[in-house]
Design an enzyme around this catalytic site. Sequence first.
Site, PDB file in Angstrom:
ATOM      1  N   ARG A 190       0.825  -1.209   0.000  1.00 17.69           N
ATOM      2  CA  ARG A 190       0.000   0.000   0.000  1.00 17.69           C
ATOM      3  C   ARG A 190       0.863   1.265   0.000  1.00 17.69           C
ATOM      4  O   ARG A 190       0.431   2.314  -0.472  1.00 17.69           O
ATOM      5  CB  ARG A 190      -0.934   0.015   1.217  1.00 17.69           C
ATOM      6  CG  ARG A 190      -2.119  -0.938   1.089  1.00 17.69           C
ATOM      7  CD  ARG A 190      -3.108  -0.725   2.212  1.00 17.69           C
ATOM      8  NE  ARG A 190      -4.347  -1.471   1.992  1.00 17.69           N
ATOM      9  CZ  ARG A 190      -5.480  -1.244   2.655  1.00 17.69           C
ATOM     10  NH1 ARG A 190      -5.523  -0.305   3.568  1.00 17.69           N
ATOM     11  NH2 ARG A 190      -6.554  -1.972   2.402  1.00 17.69           N
ATOM     12  N   VAL A 191       2.040   1.164   0.545  1.00 18.97           N
ATOM     13  CA  VAL A 191       2.949   2.317   0.557  1.00 18.97           C
ATOM     14  C   VAL A 191       4.236   1.922  -0.154  1.00 18.97           C
ATOM     15  O   VAL A 191       4.979   1.062   0.313  1.00 18.97           O
ATOM     16  CB  VAL A 191       3.258   2.778   2.002  1.00 18.97           C
ATOM     17  CG1 VAL A 191       4.255   3.944   1.971  1.00 18.97           C
ATOM     18  CG2 VAL A 191       1.979   3.180   2.724  1.00 18.97           C
ATOM     19  N   ILE A 251      -4.176   4.530  -4.343  1.00 14.04           N
ATOM     20  CA  ILE A 251      -3.804   5.731  -3.584  1.00 14.04           C
ATOM     21  C   ILE A 251      -2.552   6.381  -4.168  1.00 14.04           C
ATOM     22  O   ILE A 251      -2.549   7.542  -4.562  1.00 14.04           O
ATOM     23  CB  ILE A 251      -3.562   5.401  -2.093  1.00 14.04           C
ATOM     24  CG1 ILE A 251      -4.818   4.769  -1.479  1.00 14.04           C
ATOM     25  CG2 ILE A 251      -3.155   6.662  -1.328  1.00 14.04           C
ATOM     26  CD1 ILE A 251      -6.049   5.634  -1.531  1.00 14.04           C
ATOM     27  N   LYS A 285       0.266  18.392 -12.494  1.00 10.78           N
ATOM     28  CA  LYS A 285       0.429  19.767 -12.006  1.00 10.78           C
ATOM     29  C   LYS A 285       1.739  20.375 -12.515  1.00 10.78           C
ATOM     30  O   LYS A 285       1.782  21.554 -12.882  1.00 10.78           O
ATOM     31  CB  LYS A 285       0.417  19.782 -10.474  1.00 10.78           C
ATOM     32  CG  LYS A 285       0.698  21.161  -9.884  1.00 10.78           C
ATOM     33  CD  LYS A 285       0.590  21.169  -8.371  1.00 10.78           C
ATOM     34  CE  LYS A 285       0.884  22.574  -7.841  1.00 10.78           C
ATOM     35  NZ  LYS A 285       0.671  22.670  -6.372  1.00 10.78           N
ATOM     36  N   TYR A 337     -24.969  23.363 -35.076  1.00 15.66           N
ATOM     37  CA  TYR A 337     -25.863  24.041 -34.139  1.00 15.66           C
ATOM     38  C   TYR A 337     -26.722  22.979 -33.461  1.00 15.66           C
ATOM     39  O   TYR A 337     -26.614  21.790 -33.756  1.00 15.66           O
ATOM     40  CB  TYR A 337     -26.725  25.105 -34.823  1.00 15.66           C
ATOM     41  CG  TYR A 337     -27.487  24.637 -36.054  1.00 15.66           C
ATOM     42  CD1 TYR A 337     -28.675  23.913 -35.952  1.00 15.66           C
ATOM     43  CD2 TYR A 337     -27.026  24.957 -37.334  1.00 15.66           C
ATOM     44  CE1 TYR A 337     -29.370  23.504 -37.075  1.00 15.66           C
ATOM     45  CE2 TYR A 337     -27.715  24.549 -38.466  1.00 15.66           C
ATOM     46  CZ  TYR A 337     -28.893  23.828 -38.332  1.00 15.66           C
ATOM     47  OH  TYR A 337     -29.588  23.421 -39.443  1.00 15.66           O
ATOM     48  N   HIS A 387     -38.350  13.076 -36.925  1.00 16.30           N
ATOM     49  CA  HIS A 387     -38.541  13.845 -35.691  1.00 16.30           C
ATOM     50  C   HIS A 387     -38.734  12.928 -34.480  1.00 16.30           C
ATOM     51  O   HIS A 387     -39.679  13.075 -33.704  1.00 16.30           O
ATOM     52  CB  HIS A 387     -39.706  14.815 -35.835  1.00 16.30           C
ATOM     53  CG  HIS A 387     -39.446  15.894 -36.844  1.00 16.30           C
ATOM     54  ND1 HIS A 387     -38.397  16.784 -36.737  1.00 16.30           N
ATOM     55  CD2 HIS A 387     -40.077  16.195 -38.004  1.00 16.30           C
ATOM     56  CE1 HIS A 387     -38.399  17.609 -37.777  1.00 16.30           C
ATOM     57  NE2 HIS A 387     -39.405  17.268 -38.572  1.00 16.30           N
ATOM     58  N   ARG A 395     -55.067  10.659 -25.974  1.00 13.53           N
ATOM     59  CA  ARG A 395     -54.939   9.351 -26.621  1.00 13.53           C
ATOM     60  C   ARG A 395     -55.979   9.202 -27.736  1.00 13.53           C
ATOM     61  O   ARG A 395     -55.744   8.555 -28.749  1.00 13.53           O
ATOM     62  CB  ARG A 395     -55.121   8.260 -25.556  1.00 13.53           C
ATOM     63  CG  ARG A 395     -54.733   6.861 -26.001  1.00 13.53           C
ATOM     64  CD  ARG A 395     -54.518   5.986 -24.788  1.00 13.53           C
ATOM     65  NE  ARG A 395     -53.485   6.547 -23.940  1.00 13.53           N
ATOM     66  CZ  ARG A 395     -52.180   6.421 -24.166  1.00 13.53           C
ATOM     67  NH1 ARG A 395     -51.757   5.730 -25.212  1.00 13.53           N
ATOM     68  NH2 ARG A 395     -51.303   6.981 -23.366  1.00 13.53           N
ATOM     69  N   PHE A 402     -52.848   2.847 -20.677  1.00 15.51           N
ATOM     70  CA  PHE A 402     -54.248   2.407 -20.629  1.00 15.51           C
ATOM     71  C   PHE A 402     -55.195   3.442 -21.230  1.00 15.51           C
ATOM     72  O   PHE A 402     -54.854   4.623 -21.371  1.00 15.51           O
ATOM     73  CB  PHE A 402     -54.667   2.042 -19.210  1.00 15.51           C
ATOM     74  CG  PHE A 402     -54.624   3.185 -18.210  1.00 15.51           C
ATOM     75  CD1 PHE A 402     -55.455   4.298 -18.324  1.00 15.51           C
ATOM     76  CD2 PHE A 402     -53.758   3.137 -17.126  1.00 15.51           C
ATOM     77  CE1 PHE A 402     -55.439   5.328 -17.393  1.00 15.51           C
ATOM     78  CE2 PHE A 402     -53.729   4.168 -16.188  1.00 15.51           C
ATOM     79  CZ  PHE A 402     -54.570   5.258 -16.327  1.00 15.51           C
TER      80      PHE A 402
END
Length: 529
Positions: free
Chosen positions: A63-64, A126, A137, A230, A290, A450, A478
């Site tokens: 982990r490290v 990590i 950075k 557009y 459409h 409908r 329905f």
Amino acid sequence: MKLSTALLSVSDKTGIVEFAQALAARGIKLLSTGGTAALLKQAGLEVTEVAEHTGSPEILDGRVKTLHPKIHGGLLGRRDDEKHLATMAEHGIAAIDLLVVNLYPFRETIAKPNCSFADAVENIDIGGPAMLRAAAKNHGTEVGGVTVVIDPSDYTQVLQEIDEFGQPSYGLRLKLATKTYAHTAAYDGAIAQYLSSLVDAEPAQDAQPTRKQWPSTITLQLQQHQELRYGENPHQQAAFYLDPITGEGLLGRYQQLQGKELSYNNIADADAAWECSRSFDVPVCVIVKHANPCGVAIAENAFAAYQKAFKTDPTSAFGGIIAFNRTVDVQVAQEVSKQFMEVLLAPDYTPEALELLAAKKNVRVLKVASGSAQNPFDVKRVGGGWLVQDPDAFDVPVESLKVVTKKQPTEQQLKDLMFAWKVAKYVKSNAIVFCADGMTMGVGAGQMSRLDSARIASIKAEANGLSLKTTAAASDAFFPFRDGLDVIVAAGADCIIQPGGSIRDDEVIDAANEHGIAMVYTGTRHFRH
């Protein structure tokens, strides 16, 4: 500035050996960790392990290992700052000029059906994100900076610029840094989304945690695919963004083989046509205008399906979107070329078909691979927020239909009803669809009533010379009153499929029995707004 040292630590090892060999051949020192280091050594490369470089062993089960000043100082030290350079020299920190890292496969791990909470947590990287953010950075200035690579597809361009300039250009370093921050943001977003979807506050480490349907946090990250001329209207700006994990079969994986640039409306309508076409497992043609199907038909082949679909509404088909779920051959290409169309979609085309379509230079020809992938959820933007739901992927099986009338549907009527129901799912609500023999005969879409949708479907069928006598009709929801059913029967339908569930169901059933028609309930509606 000439590159001197590279740190390579990757989960996705695609092309990493070849890339490392190319770096070594250019005199660049290689640092690495764990499995990556072992792989490079196995390939005969000279590699310094990070533990040797830092003088600190890997601890806590790995982990490290990279969380060390000699790593982060080497990544963050500015090449154009004398104080930084002096501090680095004082503490024996060597500059790391190139970082190649991709992260533990967290999203791939949690996608596994039996992923335990412990497995998920262990695949939260990590050290990787920390290094990536540091390197991004410090991508630097024109003088020099750190090059950060997360994607094997970028290896070639990095090598090309090293050969041309001695180091990747500032433009490329900035581009790769931007890509890196997008990647780490998406990675952290996936972790937050997963953790916020757990019901158990403290799930057992070796158990599968209980998941709730909707996480408290959803992170969306989309990649711009193209700017559009557009939006829906000329005064609106627009762009098309892709989901980076788009699955096989979805429109986002299209290849444009010819034609003008796609517009906003082209893409929206093409998606409607493609989704409808891929819902069938027999040859089908779907014509959309459409966002509504104006002609859908199934047949023994694509050519016959198109001929039937076009008959439904030739007027609306003008300038429409045509989708097939089978390969387009020269016969089909010849037939569809007789009318004006905006977009043609299919899983493949024969060379002869493409040669013929090339004469229609403005027609946008798209190739979309077949597949069963679904979007994980649907979203709709509203003022100040998003509505999020499951995609409407439910297909009612014929055996679950409930016959509610005295008259039973025949085998052929059941086939037509199932076809009509499938098409109605892709028609804007309120939707009424008349069908016969695997072909739409009249489509009424998007009306506030409908009853009006039923009338419009009847009017359009008559205008196109189609008889609705003995057709099957589908209603996406329905009937609140019997009047809609009365209009459908008056138009000629002799069987109806609908969800049921109205407080006046008995009244509607009595009307169907009075007319002597068959009616079946699905128990599921298909609103499409």
